[in-house]
Motif scaffolding. Structure first.
Motif, PDB file in Angstrom:
ATOM      1  N   CYS A  87       3.845  -2.414   2.920  1.00  9.25           N
ATOM      2  CA  CYS A  87       2.256  -1.790   2.984  1.00  9.25           C
ATOM      3  C   CYS A  87       1.549  -2.814   4.335  1.00  9.25           C
ATOM      4  CB  CYS A  87       1.449  -1.497   1.350  1.00  9.25           C
ATOM      5  SG  CYS A  87      -0.109  -1.008   2.260  1.00  9.25           S
ATOM      6  N   GLY A  89      -2.325  -1.142   4.807  1.00  5.95           N
ATOM      7  CA  GLY A  89      -3.094  -1.197   4.429  1.00  5.95           C
ATOM      8  C   GLY A  89      -4.127  -2.689   4.323  1.00  5.95           C
ATOM      9  N   GLY A 130      -1.446   2.748  -2.915  1.00  9.46           N
ATOM     10  CA  GLY A 130      -2.025   2.904  -3.537  1.00  9.46           C
ATOM     11  C   GLY A 130      -1.591   2.429  -4.597  1.00  9.46           C
ATOM     12  N   ALA A 131      -1.873   1.246  -4.702  1.00  7.98           N
ATOM     13  CA  ALA A 131      -1.473  -0.332  -5.466  1.00  7.98           C
ATOM     14  C   ALA A 131      -1.801  -1.376  -5.246  1.00  7.98           C
ATOM     15  CB  ALA A 131      -0.096  -0.260  -5.963  1.00  7.98           C
ATOM     16  N   VAL A 137       1.510  -5.786  -1.167  1.00 10.57           N
ATOM     17  CA  VAL A 137       2.707  -4.607  -1.302  1.00 10.57           C
ATOM     18  C   VAL A 137       3.818  -4.201  -0.537  1.00 10.57           C
ATOM     19  CG1 VAL A 137       3.592  -2.572  -3.153  1.00 10.57           C
ATOM     20  CG2 VAL A 137       1.121  -3.780  -3.165  1.00 10.57           C
TER      21      VAL A 137
END
Ligand code: FES
Length: 162
Positions: A87, A89, A130-131, A137
């Protein structure tokens, strides 16, 4: 067209893909599921394979291309048996996701978008999974790893290799 694909994917795999196309060809709106199942066999959807699917279904190749490029689930480049998604993000980035990705690349000897020599792994950078509470992640196949310490990347690889 098929002969070239056999050279690339083997006759056995082409027969499996033909069977998928045959099974779903008459079902309206089944293109998505056909691409999904064909990718399960080929592990990616190169342009030649997309053209072949379009030809078998009697639809424009641009339609197949449109679907294959719209969904991030599909890949136009080869993937390993296990895809490692790191990820990128914001929450993961600030918690050293970039360092995790670099360590994975180093450990597996692959660049992003490449497949490891044994065909087992490929690495992809993805947007927020989304975690964020578990940042950083990484997802490997069906398994999600959270709160990863870059120093423990080897441990994660051992776990997914067994
Ligand atoms: S930013 Fe990585 S899971 Fe949201």
């Amino acid at each position: 067209m098929r002969r070239k694909l056999v050279e690339q994917f083997t006759e056995e795999k082409m027969a499996m893909m033909d069977a998928v196309i045959e099974e779903y060809r008459k079902i309206p709106g089944a293109l998505l599921i056909i691409l999904e199942k064909v990718q399960d066999v080929a592990r990616y959807l190169p342009i030649e394979l997309q053209r072949y699917i379009a030809w078998k279904l009697g639809i424009p190749a641009s339609r197949v291309y449109g679907v294959a490029t719209f969904y991030s689930y599909f890949s136009l480049v080869p993937r390993g048996r296990k895809v490692i998604k790191v990820c990128s993000g914001t929450a993961c980035y600030v918690k050293r996701a970039e360092e995790i990705k670099e360590r994975l690349k180093q450990k597996l000897g692959v660049a992003e978008g490449e497949v490891s020599a044994d065909g087992e792994f490929s690495i992809e950078e993805v947007r927020c999974l989304g975690a964020c509470g578990l940042a950083p992640v990484v997802v490997v196949g069906e398994e999600t790893f959270g709160l990863i310490d870059p120093e423990n990347v080897e441990e994660m690889l051992e776990r997914v290799s067994s």
